[in-house]
Scaffold this motif. Structure first.
Motif, short mmCIF file in Angstrom:
data_model
loop_
_atom_site.label_atom_id
_atom_site.label_comp_id
_atom_site.label_asym_id
_atom_site.label_seq_id
_atom_site.Cartn_x
_atom_site.Cartn_y
_atom_site.Cartn_z
N SER A 23 0.81 -1.22 0.00
CA SER A 23 0.00 0.00 0.00
C SER A 23 0.84 1.27 0.00
O SER A 23 0.33 2.35 -0.25
CB SER A 23 -0.93 0.00 1.21
N VAL A 24 2.13 1.15 0.29
CA VAL A 24 2.96 2.35 0.42
C VAL A 24 3.31 2.95 -0.93
O VAL A 24 3.37 4.16 -1.09
CB VAL A 24 4.26 2.01 1.21
N LEU A 25 3.56 2.11 -1.93
CA LEU A 25 3.99 2.61 -3.23
C LEU A 25 2.84 3.23 -4.01
O LEU A 25 1.80 2.61 -4.19
CB LEU A 25 4.59 1.47 -4.06
N ALA A 26 3.05 4.43 -4.50
CA ALA A 26 2.11 5.03 -5.43
C ALA A 26 2.26 4.33 -6.77
O ALA A 26 3.29 3.71 -7.06
CB ALA A 26 2.37 6.53 -5.56
N GLU A 27 1.25 4.46 -7.62
CA GLU A 27 1.27 3.75 -8.89
C GLU A 27 2.48 4.12 -9.74
O GLU A 27 3.13 3.25 -10.32
CB GLU A 27 -0.02 4.03 -9.66
N ASP A 28 2.80 5.42 -9.82
CA ASP A 28 3.93 5.82 -10.65
C ASP A 28 5.24 5.28 -10.09
O ASP A 28 6.16 4.92 -10.84
CB ASP A 28 3.98 7.34 -10.81
N GLU A 29 5.36 5.20 -8.76
CA GLU A 29 6.56 4.63 -8.14
C GLU A 29 6.66 3.14 -8.45
O GLU A 29 7.75 2.62 -8.73
CB GLU A 29 6.53 4.85 -6.63
N ALA A 30 5.52 2.45 -8.39
CA ALA A 30 5.51 1.02 -8.69
C ALA A 30 5.92 0.77 -10.14
O ALA A 30 6.70 -0.14 -10.44
CB ALA A 30 4.13 0.44 -8.41
N THR A 54 9.69 -1.19 -14.10
CA THR A 54 10.32 -0.93 -15.39
C THR A 54 11.84 -0.97 -15.33
O THR A 54 12.50 -1.53 -16.21
CB THR A 54 9.86 0.43 -15.95
N HIS A 55 12.40 -0.40 -14.28
CA HIS A 55 13.86 -0.22 -14.23
C HIS A 55 14.55 -1.05 -13.16
O HIS A 55 15.79 -1.05 -13.10
CB HIS A 55 14.17 1.26 -14.01
N LEU A 71 15.15 0.15 -2.84
CA LEU A 71 13.79 -0.31 -2.54
C LEU A 71 13.58 -1.67 -3.18
O LEU A 71 13.82 -1.85 -4.38
CB LEU A 71 12.76 0.69 -3.08
N THR A 72 13.13 -2.64 -2.39
CA THR A 72 12.87 -3.99 -2.90
C THR A 72 11.42 -4.36 -2.69
O THR A 72 10.87 -4.16 -1.61
CB THR A 72 13.77 -5.02 -2.18
N ARG A 73 10.82 -4.88 -3.72
CA ARG A 73 9.44 -5.38 -3.65
C ARG A 73 9.37 -6.69 -4.39
O ARG A 73 10.26 -7.04 -5.16
CB ARG A 73 8.48 -4.36 -4.28
N ARG A 74 8.29 -7.41 -4.21
CA ARG A 74 8.06 -8.63 -4.98
C ARG A 74 7.21 -8.32 -6.21
O ARG A 74 6.41 -7.37 -6.21
CB ARG A 74 7.37 -9.69 -4.12
N CYS A 75 7.38 -9.15 -7.22
CA CYS A 75 6.58 -9.02 -8.43
C CYS A 75 6.29 -10.41 -8.98
O CYS A 75 6.90 -11.40 -8.59
CB CYS A 75 7.30 -8.16 -9.47
N GLY A 90 13.31 -9.79 -18.88
CA GLY A 90 13.62 -10.38 -17.59
C GLY A 90 14.58 -11.54 -17.75
O GLY A 90 15.11 -11.77 -18.85
N PRO A 91 14.82 -12.29 -16.68
CA PRO A 91 15.77 -13.40 -16.73
C PRO A 91 15.45 -14.45 -17.80
O PRO A 91 16.36 -15.12 -18.30
CB PRO A 91 15.68 -14.01 -15.33
N LEU A 92 14.18 -14.61 -18.16
CA LEU A 92 13.77 -15.58 -19.18
C LEU A 92 13.20 -14.89 -20.41
O LEU A 92 12.38 -15.45 -21.12
CB LEU A 92 12.75 -16.56 -18.60
N GLY A 93 13.64 -13.67 -20.65
CA GLY A 93 13.19 -12.93 -21.82
C GLY A 93 12.03 -12.00 -21.52
O GLY A 93 11.66 -11.76 -20.37
N THR A 94 11.44 -11.47 -22.58
CA THR A 94 10.34 -10.52 -22.45
C THR A 94 9.13 -11.18 -21.78
O THR A 94 8.79 -12.33 -22.07
CB THR A 94 9.92 -9.99 -23.84
N GLY A 95 8.49 -10.43 -20.90
CA GLY A 95 7.31 -10.96 -20.24
C GLY A 95 6.57 -9.88 -19.48
O GLY A 95 7.03 -8.74 -19.37
N ALA A 96 5.41 -10.22 -18.97
CA ALA A 96 4.63 -9.31 -18.13
C ALA A 96 5.22 -9.31 -16.73
O ALA A 96 5.56 -10.37 -16.18
CB ALA A 96 3.17 -9.73 -18.09
N CYS A 97 5.33 -8.14 -16.14
CA CYS A 97 5.85 -7.99 -14.78
C CYS A 97 4.82 -7.19 -13.99
O CYS A 97 4.52 -6.04 -14.33
CB CYS A 97 7.21 -7.29 -14.81
N GLN A 98 4.27 -7.80 -12.95
CA GLN A 98 3.18 -7.20 -12.19
C GLN A 98 3.54 -7.13 -10.71
O GLN A 98 4.12 -8.06 -10.15
CB GLN A 98 1.92 -8.04 -12.36
N LEU A 99 3.18 -6.02 -10.08
CA LEU A 99 3.44 -5.85 -8.66
C LEU A 99 2.73 -6.94 -7.86
O LEU A 99 1.56 -7.22 -8.08
CB LEU A 99 2.96 -4.48 -8.21
#
Length: 271
Positions: A7-14, A19-20, A46-50, A96-105
């Motif tokens: 809940s702490v991360l704003a959408e643009d921060e996430a 992305t980076h 900053l570390t989060r799971r995805c 990503g590590p296995l190529g292009t893919g969707a990355c979701q918070l």
């Protein structure tokens, strides 16, 4: 290094983090039909799971073009973001590590979160819940597939109707911190044929709330503009056009859609 609750991360921060950030795989979610991996992602301390779904891990489907599921995940987020409802967690397409893919918070569900969808004894459907289908267990006891008559879920049902979600299971509804509700797993969405398949049929034929109609009106305008152009980076022109048509039909009817007659209305397993 800090790990903060979702809940702490704003959408643009996430989105910046997704992305980076540098991704480090933790393991695979074995219940998923396609390769679905949990990872830690780190940027500027900053570390989060995805959740990372590589295109090369997508299982071929008879009715969706190969290699398109990740883009559909991103498209569902783009439509959700345009509604302002915050239903789909921030999602991007990246290498990503296995190529292009969707990355979701990743959404951390509180231990005391109460599910709003599920099987309940047929004689004891909670007050304020809407039955969807009948079932029996191995002993023959009667149960009802039902969900809460909750505005957070009704918005999700409307979003699913717009994106033509073919797989809204109860397990694809997550309950985040602060009472938020999120929908995940939208890889089989945006088909040009009507494939809506969901456990959220409790409002079938009922009037769509006025505030949701206002959101749909705004969404339709955005689909005719910048949002439509964004979606065309991941979907075919015809698929984007059909999303516009679904919004127009919802506005014209002013009611929640009815289950399809030529397609299973409820996914299996439902939860």
């Amino acid at each position: 290094m800090t790990t903060e609750p979702a809940s702490v991360l704003a959408e643009d921060e996430a989105l910046e983090l997704l992305t980076h950030g540098t991704m480090e795989l933790e393991g695979r979610l074995v219940d998923a039909s396609n390769t679905t991996l949990r990872a830690e992602i780190t940027l500027d301390g900053l570390t989060r799971r995805c959740v990372y779904k590589p295109v090369q891990g997508e299982r071929p489907l008879w009715d969706f073009p190969d290699g398109t599921l990740a883009g559909r995940e991103v498209s569902a987020f783009l439509v959700s973001r345009a509604t302002g409802w915050g239903l789909v967690p921030p999602t991007i397409l990246r290498d990503g590590p296995l190529g292009t893919g969707a990355c979701q918070l990743w959404i951390d569900e509180p231990e005391d979160a109460e599910a709003l969808v599920g099987f309940v004894p047929a004689y004891d459907v909670p007050e304020g819940w809407l039955p969807v289908a009948s079932a029996r267990d191995e002993d023959g006891d009667a149960y009802a597939l039902a969900h809460a008559d909750d505005p957070r879920l009704s918005r999700l049902a409307i979003l699913d109707a717009v994106i033509n979600n073919a797989d809204r299971k109860g397990g694809h509804v997550l309950y985040g911190p602060g009472g938020s509700v999120h929908g995940v797993d939208h890889g089989v969405s945006f088909h040009v044929d009507n494939k809506l398949r969901t456990v959220l049929w409790g409002w079938t034929g009922r009037p769509i709330p006025p505030e949701s109609l206002e959101v749909l009106t705004r969404l339709g305008a955005e689909l005719d503009g910048a949002l439509g152009e964004q979606l065309e980076e991941h979907l075919t022109i015809s698929e984007v056009q059909h999303a516009r048509l679904r919004v127009r039909r919802l506005l014209r009817a002013g009611r929640f859609p009815k289950p399809p007659q030529d397609w299973p209305a409820v996914p299996w397993p439902p939860v």
